[in-house]
Design an enzyme around this catalytic site. Structure first.
Site, PDB file in Angstrom:
ATOM      1  N   ARG A  86       0.981  -1.051  -0.434  1.00 30.18           N
ATOM      2  CA  ARG A  86       0.069   0.168   0.042  1.00 30.18           C
ATOM      3  C   ARG A  86       0.951   1.331  -0.387  1.00 30.18           C
ATOM      4  O   ARG A  86       0.633   1.841  -0.302  1.00 30.18           O
ATOM      5  CB  ARG A  86      -0.661   0.245   0.984  1.00 30.18           C
ATOM      6  CG  ARG A  86      -1.563  -0.842   1.089  1.00 30.18           C
ATOM      7  CD  ARG A  86      -3.426  -1.307   1.803  1.00 30.18           C
ATOM      8  NE  ARG A  86      -3.603  -2.078   1.621  1.00 30.18           N
ATOM      9  CZ  ARG A  86      -4.540  -3.037   2.424  1.00 30.18           C
ATOM     10  NH1 ARG A  86      -4.239  -2.113   3.296  1.00 30.18           N
ATOM     11  NH2 ARG A  86      -4.895  -3.881   2.365  1.00 30.18           N
ATOM     12  N   GLU A 115     -13.075 -14.153  11.347  1.00 31.37           N
ATOM     13  CA  GLU A 115     -13.262 -14.052   9.565  1.00 31.37           C
ATOM     14  C   GLU A 115     -12.671 -14.717   8.370  1.00 31.37           C
ATOM     15  O   GLU A 115     -11.970 -14.873   8.538  1.00 31.37           O
ATOM     16  CB  GLU A 115     -11.984 -13.350   9.619  1.00 31.37           C
ATOM     17  CG  GLU A 115     -12.222 -12.047   8.353  1.00 31.37           C
ATOM     18  CD  GLU A 115     -11.454 -11.064   8.390  1.00 31.37           C
ATOM     19  OE1 GLU A 115     -10.388 -10.716   8.825  1.00 31.37           O
ATOM     20  OE2 GLU A 115     -11.371  -9.861   7.661  1.00 31.37           O
ATOM     21  N   LYS A 155     -16.810 -12.025  11.360  1.00 30.96           N
ATOM     22  CA  LYS A 155     -16.460 -10.846  10.603  1.00 30.96           C
ATOM     23  C   LYS A 155     -15.931 -11.245  10.208  1.00 30.96           C
ATOM     24  O   LYS A 155     -15.454 -12.356   8.634  1.00 30.96           O
ATOM     25  CB  LYS A 155     -14.670 -10.692  11.127  1.00 30.96           C
ATOM     26  CG  LYS A 155     -13.938  -9.414  10.412  1.00 30.96           C
ATOM     27  CD  LYS A 155     -13.052  -8.588  10.811  1.00 30.96           C
ATOM     28  CE  LYS A 155     -12.233  -8.150   9.751  1.00 30.96           C
ATOM     29  NZ  LYS A 155     -10.883  -6.934  10.005  1.00 30.96           N
ATOM     30  N   SER A 177     -14.219  -4.911   5.149  1.00 32.87           N
ATOM     31  CA  SER A 177     -14.455  -3.996   4.040  1.00 32.87           C
ATOM     32  C   SER A 177     -14.872  -4.577   2.548  1.00 32.87           C
ATOM     33  O   SER A 177     -14.904  -5.283   1.896  1.00 32.87           O
ATOM     34  CB  SER A 177     -13.963  -2.601   3.464  1.00 32.87           C
ATOM     35  OG  SER A 177     -12.909  -2.261   3.901  1.00 32.87           O
ATOM     36  N   GLY A 178     -13.362  -5.070   2.558  1.00 34.78           N
ATOM     37  CA  GLY A 178     -13.185  -6.517   1.579  1.00 34.78           C
ATOM     38  C   GLY A 178     -12.346  -5.801   0.365  1.00 34.78           C
ATOM     39  O   GLY A 178     -12.798  -5.702  -0.945  1.00 34.78           O
ATOM     40  N   GLY A 179     -12.541  -4.636  -0.198  1.00 32.65           N
ATOM     41  CA  GLY A 179     -11.978  -3.775  -1.321  1.00 32.65           C
ATOM     42  C   GLY A 179     -13.037  -2.457  -2.037  1.00 32.65           C
ATOM     43  O   GLY A 179     -13.376  -2.013  -2.547  1.00 32.65           O
ATOM     44  N   ARG A 189      -9.250  -1.197   5.005  1.00 30.50           N
ATOM     45  CA  ARG A 189      -9.400   0.142   3.879  1.00 30.50           C
ATOM     46  C   ARG A 189      -9.962   1.191   3.734  1.00 30.50           C
ATOM     47  O   ARG A 189     -10.099   2.310   3.988  1.00 30.50           O
ATOM     48  CB  ARG A 189      -9.295  -0.806   2.326  1.00 30.50           C
ATOM     49  CG  ARG A 189      -7.864  -1.276   2.438  1.00 30.50           C
ATOM     50  CD  ARG A 189      -7.910  -2.350   0.900  1.00 30.50           C
ATOM     51  NE  ARG A 189      -8.428  -3.517   1.419  1.00 30.50           N
ATOM     52  CZ  ARG A 189      -9.182  -4.799   0.852  1.00 30.50           C
ATOM     53  NH1 ARG A 189      -9.104  -4.788  -0.597  1.00 30.50           N
ATOM     54  NH2 ARG A 189      -9.733  -6.247   1.642  1.00 30.50           N
TER      55      ARG A 189
HETATM   56  P1  13P Z   1     -10.502  -4.350   4.685  1.00 28.56           P
HETATM   57  O1  13P Z   1     -11.659  -3.637   5.563  1.00 28.56           O
HETATM   58  O2  13P Z   1      -9.358  -3.892   4.052  1.00 28.56           O
HETATM   59  O3  13P Z   1     -11.311  -5.713   3.724  1.00 28.56           O
HETATM   60  O4  13P Z   1      -9.429  -5.355   5.977  1.00 28.56           O
HETATM   61  C1  13P Z   1      -9.950  -6.027   6.751  1.00 28.56           C
HETATM   62  C2  13P Z   1      -9.535  -6.813   7.240  1.00 28.56           C
HETATM   63  O5  13P Z   1      -9.100  -7.395   8.237  1.00 28.56           O
HETATM   64  C3  13P Z   1      -8.767  -8.333   6.806  1.00 28.56           C
HETATM   65  O6  13P Z   1      -8.482  -9.318   7.089  1.00 28.56           O
END
Ligand code: 13P
Length: 382
Positions: free
Chosen positions: A75, A219, A261, A303-305, A336
């Site tokens: 990043r 998660e 999560k 959030s996943g992108g 993110r």
């Molecule tokens: P993002 O919200 O960027 O997807 O990251 C969450 C996270 O903890 C990924 O493991």
């Protein structure tokens, strides 16, 4: 036989409201999980429930700042920021010292490097967070690796030596942890073998985590990459969640003392049909109502992108449209979608710190509003 659960020196006060100095244990060998029997189990169980509650009180959510060094470097590289231990430390200092962050963030997920880092003046990040009312958490998996015999699929590793690592992290002040499994959708995948292997590892991790007195964040992330439809994501997410809860049950994980999560139910990034915010909210909550037991206190989405604005809008729609039917807190645990605007403003320059901190504070605030169903587009036009 009397069971002794060693708590920090401030016996009687909540482990979560004590000061950082008070969290240091007299005897490192006497940690939660050190005893056996019913009394021990009950004390651990109550502590886990209390932790889970504190993390999401007042419509707060979690800030994921647990990027591995590799992900953090990637990043930074995109924005031309040097990829060194010092720049990573400086960026994380910017995050943990953001004024007022504790008003909307109940917990921050750290990484092994980060939990050991300090501000420029020598204050441990963990201490800064606790004094700001933010509970420190720790990512404990060691990453997703190729799953043998399953081309294109991964299994998350990190169970070896995990019991000892939990004890160390607890002593350092962590009160919750995270383990991320990734499930890809594609031609012929996910396979049953991949879903089951990941669900089993998640459950083994969660049981060890609770034994050590930390709340496990479980998660299982169904990835957004690909051209799959929202319906396909629904089907896979449903299957994954059912398998995960079956494995959590088999490993005797206390559902009241864990956090889920998950991904939102979304069409793939390359899918031609992109559903509306309300349609995504409906699909996501319908899926979870079927697959997530009511005993789970909170669902905190990754959030996943997604863009920060879409992530907030979708979370808001879920809380608004399903207010009366929700069995669990519907919250956020974004990386993110909270950090990205701040990182882009910072650019590695000290002079940009105040603007970056304002952006971080603001995104956290938007997501707190989304938990109440009070987020709207006008909030983006500051
Ligand atoms: P993002 O919200 O960027 O997807 O990251 C969450 C996270 O903890 C990924 O493991």
């Amino acid at each position: 036989m009397a069971v002794h659960l060693s708590m920090p020196r401030n016996h009687g006060r909540s482990i979560l409201t004590c000061r950082w100095e008070e969290m240091q244990l007299d005897d490192p060998h006497q940690l939660p999980g050190a005893g056996t029997g019913n009394e021990q189990t009950q004390m651990n169980s109550q502590m886990l429930r209390d932790t889970a509650k504190v993390l999401f009180a007042d419509n707060k959510g979690l800030l994921a700042m647990d990027e591995s060094n590799g992900t953090c470097n990637k990043r930074f590289a995109k924005l031309g920021i040097p990829q060194t231990v010092e720049t990573r430390r400086a960026y994380r200092e910017l995050i943990v010292t953001t004024p007022g962050l504790g008003e909307s963030i109940g917990g921050a997920i750290l990484y092994d490097e980060t939990i050991r880092q300090k501000t420029k003046d020598g204050t441990p990040f963990v201490k800064v967070l606790i004094e700001a009312g933010i509970t420190p958490g720790i990512k404990v998996d060691t990453g997703a690796k190729e799953l043998a015999g399953h081309p294109g699929e991964k299994v998350t590793e990190g169970l070896d030596g995990l019991r000892d690592r939990f004890q160390e992290y607890f002593q350092m002040g962590a009160r919750f942890a995270k383990w991320r499994a990734v499930i890809a959708i594609g031609s012929g995948i996910p396979s049953w073998g991949c879903i089951e292997a990941n669900a089993h590892a998640l459950a083994r991790y969660a049981a060890l985590c609770q034994e050590a007195g930390l709340v496990p964040i479980v998660e299982p992330e169904v990835l957004m990459d690909g051209d799959h439809t929202l319906d396909q994501c629904f089907e896979v997410t449903d299957e994954v969640l059912r398998t995960v809860f079956s494995q959590l049950f088999a490993q005797r994980v206390i559902l009241e003392g864990m956090i889920l999560k998950p991904n939102m139910v979304l069409p793939g990034l390359a899918c031609n049909t992109q559903e509306t915010v309300d349609e995504v909210a409906d699909a996501t909550v319908s899926c979870f109502l079927r697959a997530v037991p009511a005993a789970v206190p909170a669902i905190a989405f990754l959030s996943g992108g997604q863009s920060p604005e879409l992530a907030s809008a979708r979370l808001n729609a879920m809380n608004l449209r399903f207010k009366s039917r929700l069995l669990w807190a519907l919250a956020f645990s974004f990386a993110r979608a909270i950090q990205q605007p701040a990182l882009e403003l910072w650019k590695g320059q000290e002079v940009n710190i105040p603007a970056a901190q304002q952006a971080l504070f603001y995104r956290a605030r938007c997501n707190q509003a989304a938990r109440r169903g009070e987020y709207n587009e006008a909030m983006e036009k500051r």
